[in-house]
Scaffold this motif. Structure first.
Motif, PDB file in Angstrom:
ATOM      1  N   ILE A   4       0.850  -1.191   0.000  1.00 62.37           N
ATOM      2  CA  ILE A   4       0.000   0.000   0.000  1.00 62.37           C
ATOM      3  C   ILE A   4       0.885   1.240   0.000  1.00 62.37           C
ATOM      4  O   ILE A   4       1.876   1.317   0.732  1.00 62.37           O
ATOM      5  CB  ILE A   4      -0.941  -0.004   1.227  1.00 62.37           C
ATOM      6  CG1 ILE A   4      -1.926  -1.183   1.109  1.00 62.37           C
ATOM      7  CG2 ILE A   4      -1.691   1.322   1.359  1.00 62.37           C
ATOM      8  CD1 ILE A   4      -2.899  -1.325   2.246  1.00 62.37           C
ATOM      9  N   LEU A  16      -2.799   6.274   9.330  1.00 62.33           N
ATOM     10  CA  LEU A  16      -3.166   5.116   8.510  1.00 62.33           C
ATOM     11  C   LEU A  16      -1.935   4.268   8.184  1.00 62.33           C
ATOM     12  O   LEU A  16      -1.968   3.034   8.287  1.00 62.33           O
ATOM     13  CB  LEU A  16      -3.830   5.624   7.233  1.00 62.33           C
ATOM     14  CG  LEU A  16      -4.690   4.712   6.384  1.00 62.33           C
ATOM     15  CD1 LEU A  16      -5.627   3.847   7.207  1.00 62.33           C
ATOM     16  CD2 LEU A  16      -5.483   5.547   5.390  1.00 62.33           C
ATOM     17  N   LEU A  20      -1.577   0.436   9.399  1.00 61.66           N
ATOM     18  CA  LEU A  20      -1.400  -0.671   8.449  1.00 61.66           C
ATOM     19  C   LEU A  20      -0.090  -1.407   8.725  1.00 61.66           C
ATOM     20  O   LEU A  20      -0.034  -2.636   8.682  1.00 61.66           O
ATOM     21  CB  LEU A  20      -1.415  -0.128   7.015  1.00 61.66           C
ATOM     22  CG  LEU A  20      -2.776   0.352   6.506  1.00 61.66           C
ATOM     23  CD1 LEU A  20      -2.615   1.201   5.253  1.00 61.66           C
ATOM     24  CD2 LEU A  20      -3.704  -0.840   6.239  1.00 61.66           C
ATOM     25  N   GLN A  21       0.939  -0.647   9.021  1.00 62.70           N
ATOM     26  CA  GLN A  21       2.242  -1.242   9.336  1.00 62.70           C
ATOM     27  C   GLN A  21       2.131  -2.184  10.528  1.00 62.70           C
ATOM     28  O   GLN A  21       2.700  -3.288  10.521  1.00 62.70           O
ATOM     29  CB  GLN A  21       3.228  -0.109   9.621  1.00 62.70           C
ATOM     30  CG  GLN A  21       4.661  -0.555   9.855  1.00 62.70           C
ATOM     31  CD  GLN A  21       5.538   0.633  10.224  1.00 62.70           C
ATOM     32  OE1 GLN A  21       5.212   1.410  11.122  1.00 62.70           O
ATOM     33  NE2 GLN A  21       6.651   0.804   9.527  1.00 62.70           N
ATOM     34  N   HIS A  23      -0.234  -3.937  11.341  1.00 65.19           N
ATOM     35  CA  HIS A  23      -0.952  -5.162  10.963  1.00 65.19           C
ATOM     36  C   HIS A  23      -0.219  -5.944   9.877  1.00 65.19           C
ATOM     37  O   HIS A  23      -0.809  -6.831   9.252  1.00 65.19           O
ATOM     38  CB  HIS A  23      -2.373  -4.818  10.497  1.00 65.19           C
ATOM     39  CG  HIS A  23      -3.292  -4.462  11.632  1.00 65.19           C
ATOM     40  ND1 HIS A  23      -3.948  -5.411  12.386  1.00 65.19           N
ATOM     41  CD2 HIS A  23      -3.643  -3.266  12.154  1.00 65.19           C
ATOM     42  CE1 HIS A  23      -4.676  -4.802  13.318  1.00 65.19           C
ATOM     43  NE2 HIS A  23      -4.510  -3.504  13.204  1.00 65.19           N
ATOM     44  N   TYR A  25       1.149  -4.962   6.912  1.00 71.00           N
ATOM     45  CA  TYR A  25       1.136  -4.547   5.511  1.00 71.00           C
ATOM     46  C   TYR A  25       2.484  -3.928   5.142  1.00 71.00           C
ATOM     47  O   TYR A  25       3.155  -3.339   5.984  1.00 71.00           O
ATOM     48  CB  TYR A  25       0.017  -3.533   5.259  1.00 71.00           C
ATOM     49  CG  TYR A  25      -1.371  -4.142   5.284  1.00 71.00           C
ATOM     50  CD1 TYR A  25      -2.072  -4.381   4.107  1.00 71.00           C
ATOM     51  CD2 TYR A  25      -1.981  -4.481   6.487  1.00 71.00           C
ATOM     52  CE1 TYR A  25      -3.339  -4.946   4.120  1.00 71.00           C
ATOM     53  CE2 TYR A  25      -3.240  -5.041   6.528  1.00 71.00           C
ATOM     54  CZ  TYR A  25      -3.917  -5.284   5.339  1.00 71.00           C
ATOM     55  OH  TYR A  25      -5.172  -5.846   5.374  1.00 71.00           O
ATOM     56  N   VAL A  27       4.013  -1.027   3.682  1.00 74.28           N
ATOM     57  CA  VAL A  27       3.535   0.338   3.439  1.00 74.28           C
ATOM     58  C   VAL A  27       4.683   1.250   3.021  1.00 74.28           C
ATOM     59  O   VAL A  27       5.751   1.237   3.636  1.00 74.28           O
ATOM     60  CB  VAL A  27       2.868   0.923   4.712  1.00 74.28           C
ATOM     61  CG1 VAL A  27       2.241   2.289   4.402  1.00 74.28           C
ATOM     62  CG2 VAL A  27       1.811  -0.030   5.259  1.00 74.28           C
ATOM     63  N   TYR A 324     -10.952   3.904   7.468  1.00 78.51           N
ATOM     64  CA  TYR A 324     -10.281   3.291   6.321  1.00 78.51           C
ATOM     65  C   TYR A 324      -9.458   2.079   6.755  1.00 78.51           C
ATOM     66  O   TYR A 324      -9.422   1.060   6.056  1.00 78.51           O
ATOM     67  CB  TYR A 324      -9.373   4.311   5.627  1.00 78.51           C
ATOM     68  CG  TYR A 324     -10.062   5.286   4.692  1.00 78.51           C
ATOM     69  CD1 TYR A 324     -11.414   5.605   4.841  1.00 78.51           C
ATOM     70  CD2 TYR A 324      -9.356   5.902   3.668  1.00 78.51           C
ATOM     71  CE1 TYR A 324     -12.030   6.504   3.977  1.00 78.51           C
ATOM     72  CE2 TYR A 324      -9.967   6.804   2.803  1.00 78.51           C
ATOM     73  CZ  TYR A 324     -11.302   7.111   2.963  1.00 78.51           C
ATOM     74  OH  TYR A 324     -11.898   7.999   2.109  1.00 78.51           O
ATOM     75  N   LEU A 325      -8.783   2.187   7.898  1.00 81.43           N
ATOM     76  CA  LEU A 325      -7.987   1.063   8.394  1.00 81.43           C
ATOM     77  C   LEU A 325      -8.877  -0.165   8.587  1.00 81.43           C
ATOM     78  O   LEU A 325      -8.524  -1.277   8.150  1.00 81.43           O
ATOM     79  CB  LEU A 325      -7.294   1.438   9.706  1.00 81.43           C
ATOM     80  CG  LEU A 325      -6.494   0.328  10.400  1.00 81.43           C
ATOM     81  CD1 LEU A 325      -5.349  -0.164   9.514  1.00 81.43           C
ATOM     82  CD2 LEU A 325      -5.952   0.816  11.745  1.00 81.43           C
ATOM     83  N   ILE A 328      -9.849  -1.648   5.188  1.00 77.71           N
ATOM     84  CA  ILE A 328      -8.731  -2.342   4.528  1.00 77.71           C
ATOM     85  C   ILE A 328      -8.500  -3.705   5.186  1.00 77.71           C
ATOM     86  O   ILE A 328      -8.316  -4.721   4.501  1.00 77.71           O
ATOM     87  CB  ILE A 328      -7.458  -1.475   4.569  1.00 77.71           C
ATOM     88  CG1 ILE A 328      -7.645  -0.232   3.678  1.00 77.71           C
ATOM     89  CG2 ILE A 328      -6.237  -2.273   4.113  1.00 77.71           C
ATOM     90  CD1 ILE A 328      -6.590   0.847   3.867  1.00 77.71           C
ATOM     91  N   LEU A 329      -8.519  -3.731   6.516  1.00 77.24           N
ATOM     92  CA  LEU A 329      -8.299  -5.000   7.223  1.00 77.24           C
ATOM     93  C   LEU A 329      -9.396  -6.009   6.889  1.00 77.24           C
ATOM     94  O   LEU A 329      -9.127  -7.193   6.679  1.00 77.24           O
ATOM     95  CB  LEU A 329      -8.245  -4.762   8.738  1.00 77.24           C
ATOM     96  CG  LEU A 329      -7.098  -3.886   9.259  1.00 77.24           C
ATOM     97  CD1 LEU A 329      -7.203  -3.726  10.775  1.00 77.24           C
ATOM     98  CD2 LEU A 329      -5.742  -4.449   8.877  1.00 77.24           C
TER      99      LEU A 329
END
Length: 417
Positions: A4, A16, A20-21, A23, A25, A27, A324-325, A328-329
Motif C-alpha cells: 500500500i 493510517l 497498516l504497518q 498489521h 502490511y 507500506v 479506512y484502516l 482495509i483489514l
C-alpha cells in the motif's frame, strides 16, 4: 503481503500508514518534506483533538505526547455585546464554559508528524521524500495494491471532482490567521481550568484560543477567523511574523478585550509560529482516476475539507484513518476496486456528514433559535456541557441544534428538570 502506498504525511496519512504497518502490511509513505524540514518549518494548522479522535491514537499506541500536552477540560463560548468594542463590563453578551466528559489535547503538527514519520521509518516502513505529481501515481498504481492520497493541498487534489450537492460554498467563508504564543495568562475567572475559548464577534468573525504543546513546550494558539472583506481580513501579504502577531493582538484589543487582557505578555513561540490563508469548504468525489486508468482513494481533507471554525480537521482526519484502516483489514486479499473504495468512503461519510452540516451552519449568521440555545447555556450548565461535548460527537447536534422545535423542546426539558 499487500503493498500500500500512502501519499501525504499529515494526521490521516501517518495514522493510517502506522496502523497498516502494525498489521503487517508493506507500506510506503510519500512526503514532500523530511521530519527535520517539518520541525523547522511553519506551523501547519490549529488542532484540538477531542476524546474519540485521541482514542484512535491510543488504540495504535501513537499517543506519544499525551503526558506532556496540556489537558483541555472544557470549551467556552463568549459572544461580544453589540457595539461593545470599548472596555467595560458590557463587553460580553454571553460567556460560559462547558465541561468535557473526556479531556481534549492539542499537539503542534510539526512535533507530531515529524515524530510519527521517524517512528514509521524506525519500524521498517519505507519513506520516500518526494512531492508527488499525478504522473508519479500513474507509475506507482501499477506496483501497489492500493494508493491512498492523503495530501490535502496541491496538484493531486484536482483528481477528485467537487461534489456540488455536498458543497454549498464555492468561495472561502473565512480568512484565517494563526499565531502560536508563549506568555498568555489564564482567564481570571477560571485560572486553573484549561479550556478552548470560542469568542464570537457578530458580523466580524471569531477568535479561538487553545492550549497546545509545541516544539518549545506548552503554549497557546491565537486563531482569528475573519469574514472576508471585514475588519479581520487584513493578513494577506503579511510575511513578517512579528507584524502578524502585532495585528492579531491589535484586533484582540479592539474586538475581544477580555482575551487581550491576558495576552499583553504574549510572544511568538518561534520564527515559524504564524500562518494565514483561506480555502473554500469542499466535499469531493472520493475516487480519482489516473491517466493510465488506475484508481486512487482520497483520504480525509482531500475528500472532505471543512472550514476550521468548528475545530474538526484533525478529529475528522483521525476518524477517517480509523474507518479506512478497518475497511482495509476487513477486505483481506480481495481487490481494492472502485466499489470497495466508494463503500470505504461512505463508511467515513457516515460520521463526516455531521461535521460538514454543522460547520457549514456555523459559517452562516445564526438563526434566532441558535442564539437562544447559546444564550441558555449561560444559565443552564447541562446545555453548556452538551454543547461542549458535541465537539467530540457532532452527530448529537441533530438532536438539539438545527430544528427550532427540537431546540425549544430540549431547552424546556432542561429548564424543567
Amino acid at each position: 503481503m499487500r503493498k500500500i502506498l500512502v501519499v501525504g504525511a499529515g494526521q490521516s496519512g501517518l495514522q493510517l500508514a502506522l496502523g497498516l504497518q502494525s498489521h503487517g502490511y508493506e507500506v510506503t509513505l510519500m512526503s514532500n518534506r523530511t521530519p527535520d524540514e517539518i520541525r523547522s518549518g511553519r506551523v501547519m494548522s490549529t488542532q484540538c483533538m477531542f476524546d474519540t479522535a485521541l482514542q484512535h491514537e491510543r488504540d495504535l499506541q501513537l499517543n506519544f505526547w499525551e503526558s506532556q500536552a496540556p489537558k483541555i477540560e472544557g470549551l467556552g463560548v463568549s459572544v461580544a455585546a453589540p457595539g461593545s468594542h470599548d472596555p467595560g463590563p458590557t463587553q460580553r453578551a454571553i460567556d460560559w464554559v462547558g465541561r468535557l466528559n473526556g479531556y481534549a489535547q492539542s499537539v503542534d503538527q510539526r512535533v507530531k508528524m515529524a515524530g510519527w514519520m521517524e517512528t514509521f521509518a524506525q519500524r521498517g516502513g519505507q519513506v520516500v521524500i518526494h512531492g508527488a505529481a499525478v504522473g508519479d501515481l500513474d507509475y506507482f498504481s501499477r506496483t501497489y495494491d492500493l494508493v491512498l492520497v492523503a495530501a490535502g493541498k496541491g496538484e493531486l487534489v484536482s483528481m477528485f471532482a467537487r461534489d456540488p450537492e455536498r458543497s454549498p460554498y464555492s468561495t472561502p467563508q473565512r480568512a484565517l490567521a494563526v499565531a502560536y504564543v508563549h506568555g498568555l495568562g489564564p482567564r481570571p475567572e477560571h485560572p486553573d481550568f484549561r479550556a478552548v475559548r470560542c469568542n464570537l464577534v457578530p458580523g466580524v468573525g471569531e477568535l479561538f484560543v487553545m492550549p497546545t504543546l509545541t516544539l518549545s513546550g506548552p503554549a497557546d494558539i491565537l486563531f482569528w477567523e475573519g469574514i472576508p472583506g471585514g475588519p479581520l481580513d487584513v493578513f494577506d501579504g503579511v510575511k513578517d511574523p512579528a507584524q502578524h502577531l502585532a495585528l492579531t493582538l491589535d484586533l484582540m484589543a479592539k474586538f475581544t478585550p477580555w482575551e487581550y487582557a491576558r495576552a499583553t505578555k504574549a510572544e511568538l513561540t518561534d520564527a515559524g509560529a504564524t500562518l494565514a490563508g483561506r480555502y473554500a469548504p469542499t466535499v469531493r468525489n472520493p475516487v480519482g482516476q489516473l491517466p493510465g486508468g488506475g484508481l486512487v482513494l482520497g483520504v480525509a481533507d482531500v475528500v472532505v475539507a471543512n472550514d476550521p471554525i468548528t475545530g474538526q480537521g484533525s478529529n475528522s482526519a483521525s476518524k477517517c484513518a480509523a474507518a479506512y484502516l478497518a475497511s482495509i483489514l476487513e477486505r483481506g486479499d480481495k481487490p481494492f476496486d472502485e466499489e470497495w473504495m466508494r463503500a470505504t468512503f461512505d463508511r467515513y461519510w457516515a460520521t463526516a456528514q455531521h461535521v460538514t452540516k454543522w460547520t457549514n451552519a456555523m459559517l452562516a449568521p445564526p438563526p434566532e433559535h441558535i442564539l437562544n440555545l447559546i444564550g441558555a447555556a449561560g444559565q443552564l450548565q447541562p446545555v453548556a456541557d452538551r454543547f461542549a461535548n458535541a465537539f467530540n460527537d457532532p452527530a448529537d447536534f441533530e438532536n438539539f441544534f438545527y430544528d427550532p422545535e427540537k431546540t425549544g423542546a430540549y431547552l424546556a426539558s432542561v429548564a424543567g428538570a
